[in-house]
Design an enzyme around this catalytic site. Sequence first.
Site, mmCIF file in Angstrom:
data_model
loop_
_atom_site.group_PDB
_atom_site.id
_atom_site.type_symbol
_atom_site.label_atom_id
_atom_site.label_comp_id
_atom_site.label_asym_id
_atom_site.label_seq_id
_atom_site.Cartn_x
_atom_site.Cartn_y
_atom_site.Cartn_z
ATOM 1 C CB CYS A 400 -0.976 -0.057 1.175
ATOM 2 S SG CYS A 400 -2.451 0.930 0.842
ATOM 3 C CG HIS A 526 -3.609 -3.520 3.026
ATOM 4 N ND1 HIS A 526 -2.582 -3.069 3.817
ATOM 5 C CD2 HIS A 526 -4.261 -2.417 2.593
ATOM 6 C CE1 HIS A 526 -2.606 -1.749 3.883
ATOM 7 N NE2 HIS A 526 -3.616 -1.324 3.141
ATOM 8 C CD GLU A 528 -1.277 -6.228 4.954
ATOM 9 O OE1 GLU A 528 -0.949 -6.471 3.774
ATOM 10 O OE2 GLU A 528 -1.491 -5.066 5.369
HETATM 11 N N1 GLN Z 1 -1.910 6.879 2.850
HETATM 12 C C1 GLN Z 1 -2.019 6.117 1.657
HETATM 13 C C2 GLN Z 1 -3.380 6.287 1.013
HETATM 14 O O1 GLN Z 1 -4.303 6.720 1.629
HETATM 15 C C3 GLN Z 1 -1.748 4.642 1.906
HETATM 16 C C4 GLN Z 1 -2.734 3.967 2.809
HETATM 17 C C5 GLN Z 1 -2.261 2.645 3.332
HETATM 18 O O2 GLN Z 1 -1.082 2.338 3.310
HETATM 19 N N2 GLN Z 1 -3.170 1.853 3.880
HETATM 20 O O3 GLN Z 1 -3.552 5.985 -0.132
#
Ligand code: GLN
Length: 552
Positions: A400, A526, A528
């Site tokens: 992410c 994600h 994970e």
């Molecule tokens: N801050 C980034 C976004 O909002 C990544 C978010 C995250 O890593 N969950 O896109």
Amino acid sequence: MAFRGRSIGSKRLLCIYTMAKYIFITGGVISSLGKGITSASIGKILESRGLKVALMKLDPYINVDPGTMNPYQHGEVYVTEDGAETDLDLGHYERFTNARITRFSNVTTGQVYNAVISRERRGDYLGKTIQVIPHITNEIKERIKKVASVSGAQIVLVEVGGTVGDIESLPFLEAARQFRMDCGQENVFYVHVTLIPFIKVAGEIKTKPTQHSVGTLREIGIQPDALICRTEKPLSADIRAKIALFCSIKEEAVIEARDAESIYEVPLVYKNQGLDRIILRHLNLKFKSYDLASWRKNVVDKVVNPRYKVNIAVVGKYIELQDAYKSIYEALVHAGIANDAKVIIDKVDSEDVEKEGPDKLLRNASGILVPGGFGYRGIEGKIRAINYARTSRIPFLGLCLGMQCATIEFARNVCSLKGANSTEFNKRTLHPVISLLEEQRQVKNLGGTMRLGSYICRIKKKTRAFAAYKKSMIWERHRHRYEFNNKYRKLLEKKGMVFSGIYPKQNLVEIIELKEHPYFIAVQFHPEFKSKPDRAHPLFREFIRNALKIKK
Ligand code: GLN
């Protein structure tokens, strides 16, 4: 106390209709006793008896969900397939069992009051005084029964957050108490997780806090049917008998839960003491002979006796908090299991990388992982760590925000886009390689409005991603607002970045990788959240496999 407009009759009918039985798991003495792992482990041993289970958590805080909370306050926010931002204990439920976890699986005080107050404003209760009992408790009970009906489970396990004696969790406990009245003695089972502390100076373990905690539960009207005793030392027969006597619990239902080497051992610990039989006999359910052999062989034995070792650096900004990257740490353990290796996680603060540079801090790492996150703090350290992984050819996995940082690093240092950034960190950057889609620009409320939950991703053949997943369509969970800016795709591609995963509907970049590198892969989603101890996530599995290669 006035009981206005209460209809127990219809509630009883609903219990019979859904046919589900219920187990409530409460906690006493102190927090952090591992109620989540207890609930997940009980789910596991019941599943091993051939029963279909559902799990849910009741959280006493007033936030509607943990989505807007700081990780320091709450730990990881776990995202479900259907896009709910929930408590991290739901991650344990999914890792241990096959139960389907949905947005209904996490109920907070905020949600309950929100629903009741909205109904009151609509006029649904005209003429009535709205009270904690029965209106709030009825809403809680309805939400528990909802999980029973949508899951079709035979047993619903309900973890009650907080510690018995807290003011906040009282309505949840009251609802749990009423459940036995509504559904009948044989359909509800209460488990209480408690602490038996060892007092060094006395050289003894003490049962008094447990007696008091069970006493407090009894005042509320709940008599536990089993006690899970967290302890450093073994419980002697005498201690068990004493606890049983003082707490009115059968001796066999006083379960010793000593600190285990791995959380994945806990179901076996309960099983060995017959907890599954005790519960199923009480609930009057037929059960098969159990099957935990493959869990023991393919999970527990592998975690406890691994052949290899590998050091992985996780470079994040919530490093000192054990719970902030829970699913990531677990996914690394699972990937270790798949590669017969112990994964030693070096937690590196990205702000330290910023100050001290990557060489010293990342020297021992055979793999570098940059997790998700929000806000500018620590970003430059993450970018430096990624630069180090790229140029030193160390296996890298970006998740992410980690993928967004990898894009920024590549844009700045390979494509010479000076000052390239995400508009999250610099609104006026000349090169917004990560930015907001128009739909996100319109968003006013921050709660529950990110790109959330499961989305499909098409994988390009002959890429590392394809080699890992071995299929061209996958589903992964998201939680972010910002996206790769397609205006830069051509340029980055020309310089060697491969866009190996795309969300077809909106042509969004989901996976990036580098060809001329042993393993450099970063994803907007994600992974994970979908890793399991006996089914490691393909991207984590390949990450560790390549890290082991580097080591050798
Ligand atoms: N801050 C980034 C976004 O909002 C990544 C978010 C995250 O890593 N969950 O896109």
